[in-house]
Design an enzyme around this catalytic site. Structure first.
Site, PDB file in Angstrom:
ATOM      1  N   ARG A  15      81.893  34.095  -9.427  1.00 36.65           N
ATOM      2  CA  ARG A  15      83.230  34.675  -9.292  1.00 36.65           C
ATOM      3  C   ARG A  15      83.548  35.085  -7.854  1.00 36.65           C
ATOM      4  O   ARG A  15      84.709  35.361  -7.530  1.00 36.65           O
ATOM      5  CB  ARG A  15      83.364  35.883 -10.230  1.00 36.65           C
ATOM      6  CG  ARG A  15      83.425  35.496 -11.705  1.00 36.65           C
ATOM      7  CD  ARG A  15      83.287  36.703 -12.598  1.00 36.65           C
ATOM      8  NE  ARG A  15      84.301  37.711 -12.301  1.00 36.65           N
ATOM      9  CZ  ARG A  15      84.226  38.977 -12.720  1.00 36.65           C
ATOM     10  NH1 ARG A  15      83.176  39.380 -13.432  1.00 36.65           N
ATOM     11  NH2 ARG A  15      85.189  39.816 -12.424  1.00 36.65           N
ATOM     12  N   GLY A  80      67.927  34.660 -17.217  1.00 41.12           N
ATOM     13  CA  GLY A  80      68.136  36.013 -17.702  1.00 41.12           C
ATOM     14  C   GLY A  80      67.378  37.050 -16.899  1.00 41.12           C
ATOM     15  O   GLY A  80      66.476  36.743 -16.115  1.00 41.12           O
ATOM     16  N   ASP A 105      73.162  43.853  -6.560  1.00 40.24           N
ATOM     17  CA  ASP A 105      74.617  43.971  -6.501  1.00 40.24           C
ATOM     18  C   ASP A 105      75.106  45.317  -7.023  1.00 40.24           C
ATOM     19  O   ASP A 105      76.277  45.476  -7.353  1.00 40.24           O
ATOM     20  CB  ASP A 105      75.290  42.835  -7.267  1.00 40.24           C
ATOM     21  CG  ASP A 105      74.939  42.826  -8.750  1.00 40.24           C
ATOM     22  OD1 ASP A 105      74.120  43.675  -9.179  1.00 40.24           O
ATOM     23  OD2 ASP A 105      75.485  41.978  -9.486  1.00 40.24           O
ATOM     24  N   LYS A 333      79.321  46.070  27.706  1.00 40.20           N
ATOM     25  CA  LYS A 333      78.337  45.301  26.958  1.00 40.20           C
ATOM     26  C   LYS A 333      76.990  45.367  27.661  1.00 40.20           C
ATOM     27  O   LYS A 333      76.878  45.051  28.842  1.00 40.20           O
ATOM     28  CB  LYS A 333      78.807  43.843  26.828  1.00 40.20           C
ATOM     29  CG  LYS A 333      77.959  42.973  25.887  1.00 40.20           C
ATOM     30  CD  LYS A 333      76.778  42.312  26.537  1.00 40.20           C
ATOM     31  CE  LYS A 333      77.149  41.279  27.546  1.00 40.20           C
ATOM     32  NZ  LYS A 333      75.926  40.552  28.075  1.00 40.20           N
TER      33      LYS A 333
END
Length: 450
Positions: A15, A80, A105, A333
């Protein structure tokens, strides 16, 4: 009791509509997986195992960048969550202690929640983490009997009474390592997807007469990320929490909702952050500094009393000492700016050291790159660098020296010397009018031809 973390990070995340493994999508500019690892680190684990699958090489690289002692297990087929945990068995050979299973997640677990899970594990064989859902929807319900977790009931299988339960399953658990793998060995895949589901260990443990309980936390801690919408929501949760923490610590955020923080941003109290400031990874700002509006900082250190911006950019390696000034449209920098030095306007200082109390004039550039290599510019103390000076590195400017406006410095300047390097100005009377007339006529001929 020793603790091992097993973090599941094998999912593709369909998704997300991305070629990047789901757990590497960033929240506050750090991969979700790194957030999960840092959450688990509070337990001081003896071993950390990351179970990878899709994009395993990239996930392993991010893992080892965060913790070089972590171990990688590969779930070649996604069969699974129980099957995923089983892949950690080899990495945990010889380990005696508890395993805490987390998800890559699920980035927002709090230390106190994990600590409560471990405390509960001391009195129970298996501990499941639940959460109180505002809208239980289709989450699996945790059916409790006092402190005992009787079973996990999926929404489709739940009675009306069970659907009224708001304590839901997060999928996280804590269990003795040997027992956990024994329970997983008994998990079957007699379901529509043909997969081995980790929550099934609860029923197996209960059938063996083992003590099973659940610890509850608030829903925000178990927020999972499965889509770009979820990712944006998770980042918003992080930002809101991080801003609130800074305010509590005594940092002034003039417009909190406009300040963007990284996962590792450190800011000392009495610092003032004006609106629309972005902090990238690796920024530390000491107490009493001021970061003015529309500035962007990453990989840098700002000391006490420094003022940065507005519209300044500090890139990796920028080191600002106390009471320095870096002003509008200035980029620093890989450079050290010593105490009291000023770079106030429209300048680029890269691969350089700037001494104490030195003033860098507007439009100054350290010409540090020759197309192949970077070169160093060294500017001493109490130097005055005139506006629009080009410092062609490698070059050194001695203490107390000065460069005239518009100078191109290609050789070292000794202490207290004035460097002047300009082409001689030659004014040609009437040439401007002649040139404009010529160009105007040329344009007219071109336009007529078009």
């Amino acid at each position: 009791m020793s603790i091992a973390l097993v973090i599941l990070a094998a999912g593709k995340g369909t998704r997300m509509n991305s070629d990047i493994p789901k757990v590497l999508h960033p929240i506050a500019q750090a991969p979700m997986l790194v957030h999960a690892m840092r959450a688990g680190a509070v337990l001081s684990p003896e071993r950390t195992v990351i179970v990878t699958g899709h994009g395993s090489e990239a996930v392993a690289k991010a893992t080892l960048a965060e913790d070089e002692t972590a171990q990688i297990a590969i779930q070649a087929e996604q069969l699974g969550t129980a099957h995923a945990v089983a892949q950690a068995r080899e990495a945990l050979q010889g380990f005696n202690g508890d395993v805490v299973v987390l998800y890559g997640d699920t980035p927002f677990l709090q230390p106190e929640t994990l600590e409560r899970m471990i405390e509960a594990r001391a009195k129970n064989d298996l501990v499941i983490l639940g959460f109180e859902a505002a809208d239980p929807a289709r989450y699996g319900r945790l059916v409790m009997n006092g402190q005992t977790l009787e079973r996990i009931v999926e929404y489709k299988d739940a009675s009306d009474k069970e659907r009224d339960i708001t304590l839901c399953n997060s999928g996280l658990l804590a269990c003795d390592a040997e027992l956990l793998f024994s329970l997983i060995d008994s998990v079957g895949n007699d379901n529509a997807a043909g997969e081995y589901y980790l929550p099934d260990v609860v029923a197996i443990a209960r059938s063996r007469g083992l003590n099973v309980t659940a610890v509850a936390c608030d829903e925000a801690q178990t927020l999972g990320v499965n889509s770009r919408v979820d990712l944006a929501a998770a980042d918003a949760v992080f930002q809101a929490r991080a801003r609130a923490d800074l305010l509590d610590l005594g940092v002034t955020l003039m417009a909190p909702e406009t300040v963007y923080l990284a996962a590792d941003t450190v800011i000392g109290r009495d610092t003032v952050i004006e609106p629309n400031v972005v902090f990238g990874p690796g920024v530390t700002v000491e107490s009493g500094a001021t970061i003015r509006a529309f500035s962007h900082l990453e990989g840098c250190h700002v000391s006490r009393g420094a003022i940065v911006g507005p519209y300044a950019r500090l890139r990796p390696g920028a080191e600002l000492a106390e009471n320095t000034r870096v002003g509008n449209f200035v980029e620093i920098k890989n450079a050290e700016i010593a105490e009291g030095a000023k770079v106030n306007h429209l300048s680029y200082i890269g691969d350089a050291t700037v001494g104490a109390a030195t003033n860098i004039g507007a439009g100054t550039i350290t010409c540090n790159y020759d197309g192949v290599m970077k070169h160093q510019t060294t500017i001493g103390q109490n130097v005055f660098v005139g506006s629009n000076t080009m410092l062609v590195a490698p070059v050194t400017i001695g203490d107390g020296a000065m460069t005239a406006t518009g100078t191109v410095v290609t050789r070292d300047v000794e202490a207290d010397a004035l460097a002047v390097a300009r082409a001689k100005q030659d004014n040609k009377p009437g040439y401007a009018r002649k040139l404009f007339d010529m160009l105007t006529a040329k344009k007219a001929r071109r336009d007529k031809g078009a």
